[in-house]
Enzyme design. Structure first.
Site, PDB file in Angstrom:
ATOM      1  N   PHE A   1       4.744  -4.833   0.226  1.00 55.92           N
ATOM      2  CA  PHE A   1       3.846  -5.803   0.880  1.00 55.92           C
ATOM      3  C   PHE A   1       2.515  -5.834   0.143  1.00 55.92           C
ATOM      4  CE2 PHE A   1       0.681  -7.246   3.931  1.00 55.92           C
ATOM      5  CZ  PHE A   1       1.287  -8.402   4.411  1.00 55.92           C
TER       6      PHE A   1
ATOM      7  N   ASP B   1      -1.368  -0.843  -5.763  1.00 56.04           N
ATOM      8  CA  ASP B   1      -1.893  -1.408  -4.515  1.00 56.04           C
ATOM      9  C   ASP B   1      -2.123  -0.254  -3.555  1.00 56.04           C
ATOM     10  OD1 ASP B   1      -2.277  -2.420  -1.993  1.00 56.04           O
ATOM     11  OD2 ASP B   1      -0.847  -4.059  -2.214  1.00 56.04           O
TER      12      ASP B   1
ATOM     13  N   LYS C   1      -8.796  -2.134   3.566  1.00 51.92           N
ATOM     14  CA  LYS C   1      -8.604  -1.364   4.802  1.00 51.92           C
ATOM     15  C   LYS C   1      -9.643  -0.264   5.056  1.00 51.92           C
ATOM     16  CE  LYS C   1      -3.670  -2.255   5.616  1.00 51.92           C
ATOM     17  NZ  LYS C   1      -3.707  -3.060   6.824  1.00 51.92           N
TER      18      LYS C   1
END
Ligand code: PLP
Length: 386
Positions: A133, A218, A247
């Protein structure tokens, strides 16, 4: 009308209606709109690194918003420079930074950097992983290996070959001299907190180096202490060409970063990319507070306590525990994670039904030994009520 009913009337249906409305928080504790208290073991999806309303974050953000809240990229501001310098110090490698506002945008910048590299070197396709993702914008979504959220929005602007995650041979076969870049999570997050076999990330580095492809790590979910290291790739002893963050970096304020190491940091020319809010001084002040207050030794200690505690739980529904640091999944023998999430909330714990058979746990990095003990003690009862 409840908040949920008003939400349903006002919002697009892409999220469904969340069953709980959160009103406030303090440390690892949150309270819902009816005043019910919970221990927050999901931390806004691995975001609230310092917990809720941490005094350092409150002070940094309040001070900055009262000083200057926004400058745009037409002007330099000190918090963005301090933050970039701090990240470079923690990375310990020559690199250059671009600030964005979310994980998706950080990956979009990484994708555009890679496209520039591909055009300069005559390469034609990307490699990413099945179930990986990377975000919902068209660039990031094209690299996302979940057909259910991807296919209906195609065709995509670039060819992406998907390989099974954790299989170094499959990666090697897919990465030829035509490959522009490999996008890889050091541990897959949304797929169910799935760590790869030992040595996979190192193998990926070697495969990319020998084919001349960029390795894009990532770390939007895995960085900023979540695994007990500032950055997960540091545990593997490898340096990617591009690193993306978001995040946990802002501790709850929106910020993303795309970092190019060595030559990858020089691929954008003036005018190639930009963001009005990127480098926003309030978000950067929040991120500086986060970096100044995450205690890796504490994370490692409580992470071992959490893992050992959960691994000692003997329950017919619990197949096992996987993940790294304060970022774990309870793997279930049946596809009942939604029921586990509901039973946990009923018992006063917030967790996340990530996959039908996996419950994500990602508490604030300041979670205490007592809070972990309370959670671990509650897990058998929660599983029995699911
Ligand atoms: N990359 C990874 C690994 C993620 O886990 C996420 C979000 O879950 C993203 C990218 C997208 O980040 P955002 O939701 O901030 O756009």
């Amino acid at each position: 009308m409840t908040l949920q009913e008003r939400f349903e009337k006002a919002f697009m249906p892409n999220y469904g209606v969340p069953p709980i409305a959160l009103a406030r928080g303090e440390g690892t504790r949150v309270w819902d709109a009816d005043g019910k208290e919970y221990l927050d073991f999901i931390g806004g999806i691995a975001v609230t690194s310092l917990g809720h309303a941490h005094p350092a974050l409150v002070e940094a953000v309040s001070k900055q918003v009262a000083t200057i809240a926004h400058t745009s990229n037409l002007f330099v501001n000190e918090p963005e420079v301090l933050l970039a310098e701090k990240l470079l110090e923690l990375l310990g490698e020559p690199a250059k930074i671009f600030f964005a506002n979310s994980g998706t945008e950080a990956n979009e910048a990484a994708y555009k950097l890679s496209v520039k590299y591909g055009k300069a070197t005559g390469r034609s396709y990307f490699v990413a992983t099945e179930n990986g993702f990377h975000g919902r914008s068209i660039g990031a979504l094209s690299l996302t290996g979940k057909p259910s959220i991807r296919e209906q929005f195609g065709p995509f602007p670039v060819e992406v070959k998907f390989v099974p995650y954790g299989d170094a041979d499959a990666l090697k076969n897919a990465v030829t001299g035509d490959c522009i870049a490999v996008f890889l999570e050091p541990t897959q997050g949304e797929a169910g907190v799935v760590p790869p076999p030992d040595g996979y990330f190192k193998a990926a580095r070697e495969i990319c180096t020998s084919a001349g492809a960029l390795l894009v790590a990532d770390e939007i979910q895995s960085a900023i202490g979540r695994t007990g290291h500032w950055f997960a790739h540091q545990a593997d002893g490898v340096v990617p060409d591009i690193l993306t963050l978001a995040k946990g970096l802002g501790g709850g304020l929106p910020i993303g970063a795309c970092i190019g190491f060595g030559e990858a940091g020089t691929l954008f020319a003036k005018g190639d990319h930009g963001s009005t809010f990127g480098g926003n001084p309030v978000s950067c002040a929040a991120a500086l507070a986060v970096l100044g207050n995450v205690d890796l030794a504490h994370v490692r200690t409580v992470a071992s306590q959490l893992r050992e505690g959960l691994e000692a739980v003997d329950h017919p529904l619990l197949k096992g525990v996987r993940g790294r640091g304060l970022w774990l999944a309870l793997v279930l023998n049946e596809p009942v994670s939604a029921q586990v999430q509901a039973a946990a909330a009923e018992a006063g714990f917030l967790v996340n039904a990530l996959q039908p058979d996996a419950v994500r746990i990602a508490p604030p990095l300041v979670v205490t030994a007592e809070e972990i003990a309370a959670f671990v003690a509650a897990v058998p009862g929660v599983l029995s009520h699911a």
